[in-house]
Design an enzyme around this catalytic site. Structure first.
Site, PDB file in Angstrom:
ATOM      1  N   GLU A 286       0.676  -1.545   0.053  1.00  0.00           N
ATOM      2  CA  GLU A 286      -0.013   0.666  -0.185  1.00  0.00           C
ATOM      3  C   GLU A 286       1.212   1.458   0.217  1.00  0.00           C
ATOM      4  O   GLU A 286       0.826   2.302  -0.211  1.00  0.00           O
ATOM      5  CB  GLU A 286      -1.039   0.034   1.334  1.00  0.00           C
ATOM      6  CG  GLU A 286      -2.746   0.788   1.163  1.00  0.00           C
ATOM      7  CD  GLU A 286      -2.783   0.591   2.351  1.00  0.00           C
ATOM      8  OE1 GLU A 286      -4.532  -0.066   1.999  1.00  0.00           O
ATOM      9  OE2 GLU A 286      -3.070   0.398   3.387  1.00  0.00           O
ATOM     10  N   HIS A 307       7.090 -27.940  -1.163  1.00  0.00           N
ATOM     11  CA  HIS A 307       6.303 -28.495  -1.162  1.00  0.00           C
ATOM     12  C   HIS A 307       4.698 -27.750  -2.521  1.00  0.00           C
ATOM     13  O   HIS A 307       3.645 -28.357  -3.153  1.00  0.00           O
ATOM     14  CB  HIS A 307       5.849 -29.623  -1.071  1.00  0.00           C
ATOM     15  CG  HIS A 307       7.067 -29.798  -0.159  1.00  0.00           C
ATOM     16  ND1 HIS A 307       7.567 -31.577  -0.389  1.00  0.00           N
ATOM     17  CD2 HIS A 307       7.932 -29.822   0.769  1.00  0.00           C
ATOM     18  CE1 HIS A 307       8.742 -31.670   0.071  1.00  0.00           C
ATOM     19  NE2 HIS A 307       9.026 -30.259   0.844  1.00  0.00           N
ATOM     20  N   LYS A 421     -14.241   1.149  -3.295  1.00  0.00           N
ATOM     21  CA  LYS A 421     -14.942   1.686  -2.687  1.00  0.00           C
ATOM     22  C   LYS A 421     -16.316   2.832  -2.790  1.00  0.00           C
ATOM     23  O   LYS A 421     -17.146   2.150  -2.969  1.00  0.00           O
ATOM     24  CB  LYS A 421     -14.374   2.431  -1.472  1.00  0.00           C
ATOM     25  CG  LYS A 421     -13.397   1.955  -0.928  1.00  0.00           C
ATOM     26  CD  LYS A 421     -13.498   2.581   0.516  1.00  0.00           C
ATOM     27  CE  LYS A 421     -11.771   2.924   1.153  1.00  0.00           C
ATOM     28  NZ  LYS A 421     -11.863   3.387   2.570  1.00  0.00           N
TER      29      LYS A 421
HETATM   30  O1  PA5 Z   1      -3.085   2.184   5.737  1.00  0.00           O
HETATM   31  C1  PA5 Z   1      -3.856   2.051   5.744  1.00  0.00           C
HETATM   32  O2  PA5 Z   1      -4.672   3.486   5.525  1.00  0.00           O
HETATM   33  C2  PA5 Z   1      -5.279   1.294   5.492  1.00  0.00           C
HETATM   34  O3  PA5 Z   1      -5.012   0.119   5.010  1.00  0.00           O
HETATM   35  C3  PA5 Z   1      -6.299   1.594   6.784  1.00  0.00           C
HETATM   36  O4  PA5 Z   1      -5.577   0.938   8.010  1.00  0.00           O
HETATM   37  C4  PA5 Z   1      -7.533   1.128   6.341  1.00  0.00           C
HETATM   38  O5  PA5 Z   1      -8.516   0.962   5.175  1.00  0.00           O
HETATM   39  C5  PA5 Z   1      -9.139   0.793   7.248  1.00  0.00           C
HETATM   40  O6  PA5 Z   1      -9.366   2.175   7.423  1.00  0.00           O
HETATM   41  P1  PA5 Z   1      -9.491   2.413   9.219  1.00  0.00           P
HETATM   42  O7  PA5 Z   1      -8.951   2.463  10.301  1.00  0.00           O
HETATM   43  O8  PA5 Z   1      -9.965   3.961   8.164  1.00  0.00           O
HETATM   44  O9  PA5 Z   1     -11.444   1.859   9.012  1.00  0.00           O
END
Ligand code: PA5
Length: 433
Positions: A286, A307, A421
């Site tokens: 990410e 394996h 989303k």
């Molecule tokens: O790294 C990030 O910001 C995302 O992966 C969030 O952790 C994830 O989308 C969850 O978001 P939130 O904590 O606002 O529910």
């Protein structure tokens, strides 16, 4: 710092010259991070978080007070509701430190809201009816759909089961003022913790996001933070590849990408670290996967995967390199029984420790993969305990920020996550979409 990178097996793939050419880029990335001069610099609150939390103690005391209050209820289950950075770090630490088979002396940690499977959530609610649960709802934005739905379901069950007392059994970790989860805390009177504004989800494991549930399960968050603080001290104060493990790792990743590798495999011979690899995948994937750039982070657990995917690693497309997490001393050991006969062909191994065989399997695999043209680097950690895991988590966070800045991307945003989303909201008929 006890985490030690070993780059001996990279010699055929990365020269001293490659490292020295890349060093200035990583030094610049380090300055950008520490001077808060790069993209996303308002999300670098995690850099000094371990030392700050150990220094002020305010948050640690609040967590321990909550732990004591909740402990009196003798919960057998802690339900963590969250997704992405709001659950993976907790799961990684919990699974690394927990025994492989159920240990009834500590509450069981279970998760919800990290996916939308109907069967899972139906079974979860049925399971919780016969348990003595406490719920930790975690969402920085307080509005993410998956955990919001799971929380609504679990909340309804808790209210049905405990009536007014349900609010005492729910703790939230969220933004200080924004989002539906914060409003719920105010309306329902839940105990709550704040995720600081300057810490993004995937860099939040050492904030209340990870510390609270891990403390509720009876592990030492002091030790976790001590390990992280040791890494913080060493990694923020050394500015060369030779003296800074994170700079070395970030440099190696970027050089291998430059040389045509596109996938990094995080490999381990210790299955209790499998979820730590999931956390690592989110952290690097990410943070770096944007603007058409970045290594694809994948993971393997050996011997299991030798394996299955082992064939591909040895002999498939040469687009891979491997980073091994190697543990020097196992948490426990067992001898191969001495039976004084060779009816199973194992006479040569009797009396040997299982950890010895695992270690040899690891060495054999690394040599084979190097022969197969897969660059291999190793991160040696001494032991799997709170201290070492804290150190390793911080090491990866710091390396990730350096690596992403070296690559020329903002480590701290995730614009690509919005695409699904928007479509989902439209398909679900959310007002305004
Ligand atoms: O790294 C990030 O910001 C995302 O992966 C969030 O952790 C994830 O989308 C969850 O978001 P939130 O904590 O606002 O529910």
């Amino acid at each position: 710092m006890k985490t030690k990178p070993d780059v001996n097996l990279l010699k055929n793939f990365i020269s001293e010259h490659d490292f020295s050419q890349t060093e200035s880029i990583v030094v610049q990335a380090m300055k950008t991070l520490l001077e808060k001069s790069g993209a996303g610099s308002n999300f670098t609150g995690w850099v000094n978080l371990p030392s700050e939390l150990l220094g002020s103690k305010t948050l640690l005391e609040k967590i321990k007070n909550t732990q004591q209050r909740i402990g009196k209820m003798q919960p057998d289950t802690i339900v963590v509701i969250g997704i992405g950075g709001s659950y993976l770090g907790t799961k990684a630490i919990y699974e690394a430190l927990s025994p492989a088979f159920p240990d009834n002396s500590k509450p069981q940690l279970i998760f919800a809201g990290h996916q939308l499977d109907s069967g899972y959530h139906q079974q979860l609610i049925a399971f919780l009816r016969n348990r003595n649960p406490v719920v930790v709802a975690i969402s920085k934005s307080g509005t993410t759909t998956e955990p919001a739905i799971a929380f609504r379901m679990v909340r309804a069950l808790m209210e049905e089961k405990y009536g007014n007392e349900a609010a005492q059994r729910i703790v939230a970790v969220t933004d200080a003022s924004k989002g539906a989860l914060r409003s719920l805390c105010e309306n329902k009177g839940y105990d709550s913790f704040v995720i600081p504004d300057d810490i993004g989800g995937r860099f939040s494991v050492l904030s209340p996001v990870g510390l609270l549930p891990i403390a509720l399960c009876g592990f030492s968050i002091d030790q976790l933070l001590e390990g992280a603080a040791e890494a913080e001290k060493e990694l923020t104060q050394n500015f060369t590849i030779k003296t800074n493990a994170a700079m070395l790792y970030a440099a190696a990743r970027n050089i291998l990408l430059e040389k045509g590798k596109s996938i990094e495999l995080l490999a381990t011979f210790h299955p209790q670290l499998a979820t730590l690899s999931e956390w690592w995948k989110q952290l690097f994937g990410e943070s770096e996967g944007k603007n058409g750039k970045g290594l694809f982070p994948a993971s393997l657990v050996f011997s299991t995967d030798l394996h299955s995917l082992g064939q591909y690693v040895q002999d498939g497309s040469r687009i891979l390199f491997e980073t091994f997490i190697s543990v020097e001393k196992p948490s426990s050991d067992i001898e191969i029984p001495t039976l004084h006969n060779d009816d199973d062909g194992l006479l040569y191994l009797e009396g040997k420790l299982m950890s010895f065989v695992n270690q040899k399997a690891c060495e054999a695999t690394q040599l084979a993969h190097v022969d197969g043209n897969v660059p291999v680097l190793t991160l040696n950690i001494p032991y799997i305990d709170e201290y070492s895991i804290g150190e390793l988590l911080y090491f990866f966070e710091f390396s990730c920020a350096l690596s992403a800045y070296s690559l020329g991307v903002n480590p701290f945003d995730q614009p690509g996550v919005e695409a699904y989303k928007q479509n989902m909201y439209r398909l679900l008929g959310k007002p305004g979409f």
